[in-house]
Scaffold this active site. Structure first.
Site, PDB file in Angstrom:
ATOM      1  N   HIS A 350       0.803  -1.229   0.000  1.00  0.00           N
ATOM      2  CA  HIS A 350       0.000   0.000   0.000  1.00  0.00           C
ATOM      3  C   HIS A 350       0.833   1.276   0.000  1.00  0.00           C
ATOM      4  CE1 HIS A 350      -4.044  -1.750   0.793  1.00  0.00           C
ATOM      5  NE2 HIS A 350      -3.351  -2.711   1.344  1.00  0.00           N
ATOM      6  N   LYS A 536      -7.986  13.798   4.452  1.00  0.00           N
ATOM      7  CA  LYS A 536      -7.054  12.662   4.466  1.00  0.00           C
ATOM      8  C   LYS A 536      -6.133  12.841   5.665  1.00  0.00           C
ATOM      9  CE  LYS A 536      -6.129  13.949   0.299  1.00  0.00           C
ATOM     10  NZ  LYS A 536      -6.057  12.780  -0.585  1.00  0.00           N
ATOM     11  N   ARG A 537      -5.355  11.833   6.002  1.00  0.00           N
ATOM     12  CA  ARG A 537      -4.420  11.973   7.116  1.00  0.00           C
ATOM     13  C   ARG A 537      -3.459  13.110   6.826  1.00  0.00           C
ATOM     14  NH1 ARG A 537      -4.154   7.891  11.236  1.00  0.00           N
ATOM     15  NH2 ARG A 537      -2.379   9.130  11.929  1.00  0.00           N
ATOM     16  N   LYS A 542       1.268  14.425   1.381  1.00  0.00           N
ATOM     17  CA  LYS A 542      -0.082  14.726   0.860  1.00  0.00           C
ATOM     18  C   LYS A 542      -0.238  16.229   0.611  1.00  0.00           C
ATOM     19  CE  LYS A 542      -2.022  10.700   3.310  1.00  0.00           C
ATOM     20  NZ  LYS A 542      -2.771   9.904   2.323  1.00  0.00           N
ATOM     21  N   THR A 644      -8.245   7.027  -1.941  1.00  0.00           N
ATOM     22  CA  THR A 644      -9.613   6.529  -2.137  1.00  0.00           C
ATOM     23  C   THR A 644     -10.632   7.640  -1.900  1.00  0.00           C
ATOM     24  OG1 THR A 644      -9.407   5.653   0.113  1.00  0.00           O
ATOM     25  CG2 THR A 644      -9.274   4.057  -1.693  1.00  0.00           C
ATOM     26  N   LYS A 648     -14.357   8.698  -3.839  1.00  0.00           N
ATOM     27  CA  LYS A 648     -15.613   9.020  -3.141  1.00  0.00           C
ATOM     28  C   LYS A 648     -16.108  10.410  -3.552  1.00  0.00           C
ATOM     29  CE  LYS A 648     -13.801   6.179   0.571  1.00  0.00           C
ATOM     30  NZ  LYS A 648     -12.856   6.169   1.723  1.00  0.00           N
TER      31      LYS A 648
HETATM   32  N1  LIG Z   1      -0.587   2.471   4.537  1.00  0.00           N
HETATM   33  N2  LIG Z   1      -0.993   2.817   3.624  1.00  0.00           N
HETATM   34  N3  LIG Z   1      -1.342   3.140   2.650  1.00  0.00           N
HETATM   35  C1  LIG Z   1      -2.455   3.822   2.113  1.00  0.00           C
HETATM   36  C2  LIG Z   1      -3.129   4.706   3.166  1.00  0.00           C
HETATM   37  N4  LIG Z   1      -2.280   5.628   3.754  1.00  0.00           N
HETATM   38  O1  LIG Z   1      -3.729   3.966   4.151  1.00  0.00           O
HETATM   39  O2  LIG Z   1      -3.362   2.811   1.670  1.00  0.00           O
HETATM   40  C3  LIG Z   1      -4.456   3.282   0.921  1.00  0.00           C
HETATM   41  C4  LIG Z   1      -5.285   2.078   0.537  1.00  0.00           C
HETATM   42  O3  LIG Z   1      -4.634   1.292  -0.391  1.00  0.00           O
HETATM   43  C5  LIG Z   1      -3.998   4.051  -0.322  1.00  0.00           C
HETATM   44  O4  LIG Z   1      -5.100   4.535  -0.997  1.00  0.00           O
HETATM   45  C6  LIG Z   1      -3.073   5.193   0.091  1.00  0.00           C
HETATM   46  O5  LIG Z   1      -2.577   5.793  -1.061  1.00  0.00           O
HETATM   47  C7  LIG Z   1      -1.929   4.644   0.942  1.00  0.00           C
HETATM   48  O6  LIG Z   1      -1.099   5.675   1.413  1.00  0.00           O
END
Ligand SMILES: [N-]=[N+]=N[C@]1([C@H](N)O)O[C@H](CO)[C@@H](O)[C@H](O)[C@H]1O
Length: 803
Positions: A350, A536-537, A542, A644, A648
């Protein structure tokens, strides 16, 4: 399910009596919620047992999605929707004088995840049940979810999120299915009479893993899969245990499932985290093997009946754990055990962020998990031995599992799985060509892409019913189960009536959100303004900072020319920072201080507003996303694996302002360059800079007066009460290399924002773009994503209809 309003009302009144022995009129909203929750459990219970029964009778192959995180959100409305009784229940409750929306708020939002990875797991289990894929979740029942975020003088403060304080209506404690997980102790191998090396254990600490099962209800299909979350408890004690050592042991053991580590895309090498990772993996694998044995199929055929998916490296210990059971308990020889394991396991990466890649110190793993460590060493030995005959030693050295005193969990997951996938095309390409290139040379056929997805049920059907109804009026509701049917909306791209209706619905959603913000933050928002959303976080890659610097440039523009022709903007931020991530917390403070400066400045005639919502999570996302005009997806190209929230927001008609990063690229491909705003460095340009080291951020400060004024505001006292934070950010951008090229992309970003200001004034053009985005968003349904996993990785097919 078929349920008449009358039947529901009778059932509800009866359940109120059974649960609380009182009449509906006396009940509080929390009690009204619990009664409805219990009723939903009753309505889904028969299908739950039937689904499991059919899986066993069919000797059906099943997949188990191992994830440290499941960011479920509230489940009441999604359970009602998937049972097909949402409107019946809403109307029935109304007759009984109860407002469904009021009791929905009574449900705790279980923050059992940090961000995208956890929410993806939640979307996936919903989609597997809906797609009739025998797929279950396996994780930890954290007593405390992700911290509750509070802003105190603009600073993030973390508070415990005790989501279980009133109990959890959706879970069932399954004491009979508990298993024992062993930690610590000594292990030595002894040769048996038949010459086989057999492990002997001594002094292990036993942890009782107790499963709590939650029904995962498919959409209108009678399929109910299971989410199994494990709780760590003290096994029954023998009489000899003295009180204080019992208390000590209890605290030690129960702390394993106490709290979720709040890091997103960042690895924290804490012993407790390693315990958590092994705890739910061992409990999960043991319970799967126990269940498999009920099928009376030889263990050698395990991979024909079981698929285990490793969601990032957190569950990577599944590989040596399954080996341990096959070798030590099932007495299989190494080769057969390894073959079975590789065919059972599959892994998703991920992130490429180096700080997120888990590597556990050998002494920690060998002390806590002595047998597992022995097996990891043997996997590493056999891998290096075999690969040394096939590849250059440098490749073997770079790909081995144990290196420099650490166990590289990604290497263990890759070597121990038959499939490795990235979560967006660009991300998978970067894995193959750069980050995991050596492995790609060794195992090219293991690599594949599975672009992320989202469930349209939560993120459109529940979050934005007005838009849902408009779509159904225009194209019918086939899209609910075949989301690509949304493309039919394109037929209305030039239908002014439809475009105006779309604008009305967006405006209503903005008014609804503005009301929520006025109630919770006392801020008045203009629903005619452009609602520009970045949710987002909080992470430097980011680039919430790029957004903030641009806002400051608009502010100074208006300070200089209050009459400037700028369409009013409301900038909405939602973001938690990991508590140990100081820089991210400084950026939070800075955003809140700039918000105070701008929101209280009457000279700019309300043309700019900043709203930084507290405690952003799933429930707040459901409120913000339908009200968004702009979707900020501005990470430095190559850093965001997928994203993601971009999907949305697109599904709810927001226009994406994006770098060509992660899934933004596929969104652009889907809607065309005219229906998205792209800017900034491309991935290959970023790597070129890494290659030639020619990026000098200070030169951008020196030669760009707009940028210099904005940056100086960080340190010259313009921004109230944030001097230290301003200085830290200023130095990191101007003097310490600006790691994420914020200054480099500033002009392009500002130009893109100017383009938006112009575009938004042409309502029909804007709504046409919004319609095209909604029409193209069906492709990003997690229903399709999990069907690809099922057919191309897990080899699991739904046959429930055959019976
Ligand atoms: N750990 N991790 N990864 C992430 C997100 N931060 O949770 O997974 C998400 C789910 O795959 C991704 O959309 C995102 O880009 C990626 O940074």
């Amino acid at each position: 399910m078929d349920l008449s309003k009358r039947k529901f009302k009778d059932d509800y009144k009866k359940m109120m009596t059974e649960v609380y022995s009182m009449d509906i009129s006396e009940a509080e909203p929390t009690e009204q919620f619990f009664v409805l929750g219990n009723l939903v459990r009753t309505y889904s219970s028969k299908n739950w047992s039937h689904t499991n029964q059919v899986y066993v009778e069919n000797k059906q192959k099943q997949t188990y999605y191992f994830s440290m995180e499941f960011l479920l959100g509230r489940m009441l409305k999604s359970n009602l929707l998937n049972l097909g009784i949402l409107n019946t229940v809403r109307d029935g409750l109304y007759d009984l004088g109860i407002d469904l929306e009021t009791i929905v708020q009574m449900e705790p939002d279980p923050g059992l995840g940090n961000g995208g990875l956890g929410r993806l797991a939640a979307c996936f289990i919903d989609s597997m049940a809906t797609s009739e894929i025998p797929g279950h979740g396996n994780g930890i029942r954290f007593k405390y979810g992700l911290f509750k975020q509070k802003f105190v003088n603009g600073y993030q403060v973390e508070l415990p999120e005790n989501w279980l304080q009133n109990g959890n209506v959706w879970e069932t404690r399954k004491m009979h299915a508990a298993v024992t997980v062993r930690l610590y102790g000594k292990v030595w191998l002894e040769k048996t009479a038949s010459g086989v090396l057999e492990p002997h254990y001594e002094g292990a600490q036993k942890v009782l893993a107790v499963p709590y099962d939650t029904a995962v209800i498919g959409y209108k299909n009678d399929v109910v899969n299971t989410l199994r979350l494990w709780s760590a408890e003290v096994p029954a004690q023998d009489e000899s245990t003295d009180y204080w050592s019992f208390i000590h042991q209890r605290n030690q053991i129960e702390s394993i499932s106490e709290v979720l580590y709040p890091d997103d895309s960042n690895y924290e090498g804490r012993l407790l985290r390693l315990k958590q990772e092994y705890f739910f993996v061992s409990a999960g694998v043991q319970s799967i093997i126990r269940h498999y044995k009920k099928m009376r199929v030889p263990m050698l055929h395990l991979a024909e009946k079981v698929a285990i998916h490793i969601n990032d490296t957190h569950p990577a210990l599944s590989v040596p754990e399954l080996m341990r059971i096959l070798l030590d308990e099932e007495k299989m020889d190494w080769e057969h055990a390894w073959n079975v394991t590789v065919n059972v396991m599959s892994y998703t990466n991920h992130t490429i962020m180096s700080e997120a890649l888990e590597k556990w110190p050998i002494d920690m793993i060998s002390t806590l998990l002595p047998r597992i460590y022995q097996i990891i060493c043997e996997i590493d030995r056999r891998f290096t031995m075999k690969m040394s005959t096939l590849f250059d030693p440098s490749i073997v050295e770079r790909t081995r599992i144990i290196e420099c005193g650490h166990v590289k969990m990604a290497h263990l997951a890759i070597i121990g799985s038959h499939s490795i996938n990235g979560v967006a095309q660009l991300h998978t390409t970067i894995l193959k060509e750069k980050v995991l290139h050596d492995f790609y040379l060794i195992y090219p056929s293991k690599f594949n892409n599975k672009t992320n997805g989202i469930t349209q049920r939560r993120w459109l059907m529940l979050a934005n019913e007005p838009l849902c109804n408009l779509i159904n009026r225009k194209i019918g509701n086939d899209w609910e189960t075949t989301p690509t049917e949304l493309k039919m909306l394109k037929a209305f791209r030039d239908d002014e009536k439809t475009l105006i209706e779309l604008a009305k619905i967006k405006h209503q959603n903005k008014e609804r959100f503005a009301k929520h913000i006025q109630k919770t933050m006392g801020l008045v928002l203009n629903p005619d303004a452009i609602f520009d959303v970045q949710i987002k976080r909080l992470h430097a890659y980011k680039r919430q900072l790029l957004n903030l610097l641009h806002i400051l440039s608009l502010y100074f523009q208006l300070k200089d020319h209050p009459e400037a022709d700028l369409h009013p903007r409301v900038f909405i931020f939602g973001a938690k920072a990991a508590p140990s991530y100081t820089y991210a917390k400084q950026i939070i403070k800075l955003i809140n201080s700039v918000a105070d400066l701008i929101n209280q400045d009457t000279t700019i005639k309300e043309k700019l507003k900043i709203v930084f919502v507290e405690n952003y999570g799933v429930s707040l996302a459901e409120k913000i996303i339908p009200a968004a005009d702009i979707s900020e997806q501005i990470s430095l190209a190559s850093k965001e694996a997928s994203g993601t929230s971009n999907m949305k927001l697109m599904l709810n008609g927001a226009i994406t302002l994006a770098t060509l990063d992660g899934a933004n690229v596929e969104i652009r491909d889907r809607v065309g360059s005219n229906n998205i705003i792209i800017f900034g460095l491309r991935e290959e340009e970023v790597y070129q800079y890494y290659h030639d080291g020619s990026y000098h951020s200070k030169s951008y400060y020196d030669r760009n007066p707009v940028l210099r004024r904005v940056l100086n505001a960080l340190i010259d006292g313009t921004i109230p009460d944030a001097e230290a934070e301003g200085r830290s950010v200023f130095d990191s951008l101007v003097y310490y290399g600006d790691e994420y090229f914020v200054l480099r992309d500033f002009d392009a970003y500002s130009a893109a924002q100017k383009q938006i200001d112009q575009l938004y004034r042409d309502t029909l053009k804007w709504q046409r773009m919004a319609l095209i985005n909604i029409a193209g968003a069906g492709t990003f349904s997690s229903d399709y994503t999990v069907q690809q996993y099922a057919s191309q990785i897990w080899d699991v097919f739904s046959r429930i209809r055959d019976i």
